[in-house]
Scaffold this motif. Structure first.
Motif: not given
Length: 1004
Positions: A643-644, A646-647, A650, A724, A727-728, A730-731, A745
């Motif tokens: 996941e990290i 992937d960000e 992004n 960054f 993005l990490v 945002r969920d 994270k």
């Protein structure tokens, strides 16, 4: 009564005939008739039975034939005692009744012959049917051609068969050399026979010896050679046994003879051992040839794991799962304990046949437990569990490297301020002739804590030894120094506490050669090896010699020295030492036997225990986390890692325009205060435009040379990491967000900030660009002029609002706010309001007042306030003036900007005729142009370099976190993680236990 039975094959009528013949002998006379051939090679059997003497014994046998003994009665049919092929003996028929019986048997046999045709026909037909059935079955058989790759070729099998034949030939030669033992015991044959006569069972009826071959195969070393090579003699006695000679009495004074026999026995054992070593060497050569052939052909044979390697993996998993050896870890291992410098490590090296441990003269070398897995293999190599490097134990350089590695691992495992460690070092040693087992070498028990040791070292070592020996299935190898007084031993008392009955303890007495040379009392050594001296019991007692005090001696030289010592030892010759109690070879074989016996008895119980534990944990997971997939810590880390990363990818999805807007905003937020307070406000106090422009140029040049490039780089770095982080995270506000990764994270973000450094060349390039931009005061078109005025208005409005808010906080709520929101002013707020009103009067008299108050103005303001009962200090007045001046200045500057909206035409003419002063707009145009160019430059640096560098840094940070298990346990924690971790370990242990049990059952 039968007195002796050697070998024989008994018919179904033997026992009954004997009993009946004995019963009839008391009531009437019995006659036995025997007709035999008269050839010279025929043996004669005669037995006379009289009224007064019931049984006699005379039996002679012919070696070339199989014999038949028959009993006869005067009025009955002859019945055979022993079945066998046709013999030369014939039975005399006594009556006509016997003839009729024989006739009936012959006629029945003739009728039976007629059936042979039916049987023959049925056999032929059945054979044809079976052949067809087998052909039909062959179609369903699997193709086994693939096995040809795994079957050795004929050349290798022929070479192996040749080695076996050579070994058999050598063994026959050895048997011929054993003839001395027959000679030594031939004199005692009579005594042995008498003893057997006295102790034979009374219910046996006959004895048969089938020629010389059967007799020589079973008892050549007991009775010795017979006087006649072609005749073997055995005796069967019917009646009471009688002593045939004097009892056996040995010559106790003939010590030389006993010593010679013991020496010869040792020689035979040595020759046997050398022959085994020779065969092992041949086996290694064959294995090498197979491996070379595999390399040439390119086909690699799949080798299965050995039992001991599978068992060692189970122990490694149990060590990680439960390092305190609680009830769930009861699998056997050999625990080696002993006092310091008792030869404990040397015994382990002799069993492993290599000097694999660091050595020291009298100092503590073993500082942590070392688990050594011994297995049999073609090459003598060692390997650590967490390393792929193999150490060749036949090379001294590899041995030295292995010892250094062991020493470094021990020192690394010891924490600061401690002397010993509980962390276990796992190592495997394979080699030809090694006994398969798992041993754990522990630090030696000490009596005194010396200088340089931790104060709790003594208790720590004892606690460590107890924790390993508490396992009820561990085999305790208790090492005792034979050259020291028994009263100085510490380990025996500790072992007796852990294993009072000695059901799993093996006692080893080392340095026996030093004990003998020191004229140690032989009776004392004997009492030690018989378990009568120490307050402990053991399964077995052994005496070994593990060196001569020279650390450079090889294992082979030590073994030769040990063999020579025990062969010539006075303790052995005097009977103090038994052959089975000597040498490390006998010790290792005994320990291995006990080890595997306990493994077979306990491994299934351990598997059942882990099955129950697994069921309980799986039930808890289903009830607690029904909708969550079961992931252990490593799997969760890999998921978070994906996941990290992937960000990070992004970040490349952010458009150039978005980057420039973000940088533009951040740059002005970072530098606005400095520009307004240190450049614009001081320059605005100038009396004319020339002075204003001069002051602005000087201050801008100094700012661009020193502070501005550095601050812009800082803005770029901060902006990149902020984006960054957004993005990490945002969920996090989403409903189904999994907060188990939050700490991980955050740690990755902080770690990347610490490691990421902006390119040093970027600051220098920005300095050149910014200096050139700020020096340009030309506004080329109306669009640029309007954008500069808009930028100026936005900036001044924001600063004006900030000044109003700050002044409102100082003066408190207004009159309207007091009525609407029920708020009240404090005394300080009232003083601020009065001071503000007094200072605003200065602007009424001088609209272009300077930014600083003079001393007279301060005195006047304070006296005026005192006249209204407001007593304040000069600092209080200056603080209020700071906000009052800026509030009025920004209002005036904002009014000036609005007046300059249509002044671009006058700017082009130099403002000579208009009377407008729009030099502020030019300043803000220079600032706006600098912000735009700097934002574009930072965007290029991020897209081309810094984003990729950040990605590499984040990957390195994740790799470091993945390797740091302790920190990872803190970042990924909670009942969910702990339960998944325990489930994974239990499943792994259970699977390996079941795999080991299956392999163990196959070997059985």
């Amino acid at each position: 009564m039968l007195t002796m039975l050697l070998r024989g094959q008994f018919g179904p009528y033997c026992g009954r005939c004997v009993k009946k013949s004995l019963a009839v002998a008391h009531s009437r006379d019995m006659h036995t008739w025997l007709r035999t051939q008269t050839s010279p090679s025929t043996a004669v059997l005669r037995s006379l039975i009289s009224k007064t003497q019931t049984h006699r014994q005379i039996l002679a046998l012919q070696p070339q034939n199989v014999y038949q003994i028959c009993h006869f009665s005067a009025l009955r049919i002859a019945r055979p005692l022993l079945r066998g092929p046709c013999s030369p003996y014939k039975v005399v028929v006594q009556s006509q009744r016997d003839m009729s019986v024989i006739g009936r048997l012959a006629s029945g046999f003739g009728r039976l012959l007629r059936v042979r045709y039916l049987v023959l026909t049925g056999a032929v037909g059945g054979g044809v049917a079976v052949n067809k059935k087998i052909d039909s079955w062959k179609e369903y058989f699997p193709d086994l051609d693939w096995m040809k790759e795994y079957i050795p070729e004929s050349e290798a099998l022929a070479q192996l068969a040749s080695s076996i034949r050579n070994f058999a030939k050598h063994t026959m030669e050895t048997n011929e050399q054993m003839s001395w033992l027959k000679t030594k015991l031939s004199d005692n044959r009579k005594a042995v026979v008498d003893w057997l006569n006295q102790h034979s069972p009374p219910d046996l009826g006959s004895t048969l010896v089938e020629g010389k071959t059967g007799l020589s195969r079973e008892v050549p070393l007991v009775l010795g050679p017979t006087p006649d090579a072609n005749v073997s003699t055995t005796t069967a006695v019917f009646g009471e046994a009688k002593t045939g000679g004097a009892e056996y009495s040995s010559d106790s004074g003939d010590k030389k003879r006993l010593e010679r026999v013991q020496g010869e026995m040792m020689e035979v054992q040595l020759r046997y051992q050398k022959e085994i070593e020779r065969l092992e060497k041949d086996n290694r050569e064959l294995r090498k040839q197979l491996l070379l052939r595999e390399q040439k052909s390119g086909k690699k044979r799949v080798m299965k794991k050995s039992l001991i390697d599978m068992y060692s993996e189970v122990l490694d998993d149990l060590t990680v799962y439960d390092s305190s050896y609680n009830t769930q870890d009861n699998l056997p291992r050999v625990v080696v304990v002993g006092d310091q410098s008792s030869g404990k490590t040397s015994v382990l090296e002799m069993i492993a046949q290599a000097r694999i441990f660091p050595r020291g003269s009298g100092e503590m070398m073993t500082r942590s437990p070392v688990k050594v897995t011994l297995s049999e293999g073609p090459f003598h190599v060692a390997k650590f569990k967490d390393s792929n490097r193999e150490f060749d134990l036949t090379k001294e350089s590899d041995l030295a490297a292995l010892r250094r590695e062991v020493e470094l691992r021990m020192k690394a495992s010891v924490q600061k301020g401690q002397t010993v460690s509980n962390e276990c070092i796992s190592m495997s040693v394979a080699g030809p002739g090694l006994q398969r087992m798992v041993l754990v070498d522990l630090p030696g028990i000490i009596s005194t804590v010396t200088t340089g040791m931790a104060p709790d070292t003594k208790d720590s070592i004892k606690g460590m030894c107890k924790s390993h020996m508490e396992n009820p299935n561990s085999i305790i190898l208790c090492i005792q120094d034979g050259s020291l007084d028994a009263e100085r031993s510490n380990v025996t008392e500790l072992v007796s506490q852990m294993d009072p009955q000695g059901k799993r303890t093996i006692f080893v007495l080392t340095k026996v050669d030093l004990a003998e040379s020191s004229l140690y009392n032989p009776d004392r050594i004997k009492s030690i090896l018989e378990g009568r001296l120490f307050p402990m019991q053991a399964l077995g007692y052994f005496a070994v010699v593990t060196g001569r005090g020279n650390t450079n001696d090889s294992i082979a030289s030590i073994k030769d020295y040990e063999d020579r010592f025990f062969r010539n030892s006075r303790l052995f010759k005097d009977g103090v030492l038994k052959p089975t109690q000597m040498t490390t070879q006998n010790l290792s074989m005994a320990v291995s036997d006990i080890f595997w016996k306990m493994v077979k008895e306990t491994v299934e119980q351990q598997a059942d225990a882990f099955k129950a534990t697994r069921f309980n944990l799986e039930t808890e997971w289903k009830n607690t986390f029904p909708r969550i997939r079961e992931l252990d810590r490593n799997e969760l880390f890999e998921k978070a890692r994906g996941e990290i990363l992937d960000e990070v990818i992004n970040l490349s999805q952010v458009t150039p325009k978005q980057w420039e807007n973000i940088f533009y905003k951040k740059l002005w937020e970072k530098n606005a205060t400095h520009v307004l307070e240190n450049i614009y406000l001081p320059a605005a106090q100038a009396e004319n435009s020339g002075t204003f422009n001069t002051a602005v140029d000087i201050k801008l040049k100094a700012w661009a040379d020193v502070q501005l490039p550095k601050r812009c780089v800082e803005v770029g770095w901060e902006t990149l990491h902020e984006e960054f982080e957004k993005l990490v995270g945002r969920d996090q506000d989403k409903k189904h967000h999994d907060d188990i990764f939050n700490q991980l994270k955050s740690a990755v973000i902080e770690g990347s900030k610490e490691r990421h450094k902006w390119d040093e060349k970027a600051e220098q390039s920005l300095r050149v660009i910014q200096v050139n931009i700020l020096e340009d005061r030309s506004v080329t078109d109306k669009r640029h002029w309007d954008s500069a005025i808009k930028f100026m208005e936005d900036t001044l409005k924001e600063k004006l609002k900030q000044s109003e808010d700050s002044l409102r906080k100082l003066t408190g709520p207004s009159s309207m706010d007091q009525w609407l929101y029920w708020q009240r002013q404090t005394q300080e707020n009232k003083d601020r309001s009065a001071t503000k009103s007094e200072l605003e009067k200065l602007f009424n008299t001088d609209p272009h007042h300077k930014s600083h108050l003079s001393g007279d103005e301060l005195t006047t303001a304070r006296k005026n306030l005192q006249s209204h009962n407001v007593d304040v200090t000069n600092d209080f007045i200056r603080e209020t003036w700071y906000y009052v001046f800026r509030l009025n200045f920004f209002k005036k500057a904002l009014y000036q900007a609005q007046q300059c909206k249509k002044g671009f035409y006058y700017y082009q003419r130099g403002f000579s005729e208009s009377g407008l002063e729009c030099h502020d707009v030019v300043l803000f145009w220079r600032l706006l142009r600098m912000l735009e160019v700097t934002s574009n430059s930072l965007r290029q640096q991020v897209v081309n370099n810094e984003a990729r560098r950040l990605e590499r840094i984040i990957k390195d940070t994740l790799d470091d976190l993945g390797e740091d298990k302790e920190r990872l346990e803190k970042l990924l924690t909670g009942r969910r993680v702990l339960l998944a971790e325990e489930l994974k370990k239990v499943r792994q242990i259970q699977d390996r236990l079941e795999e080991f049990i299956q392999a163990l059952n196959k070997e059985k």
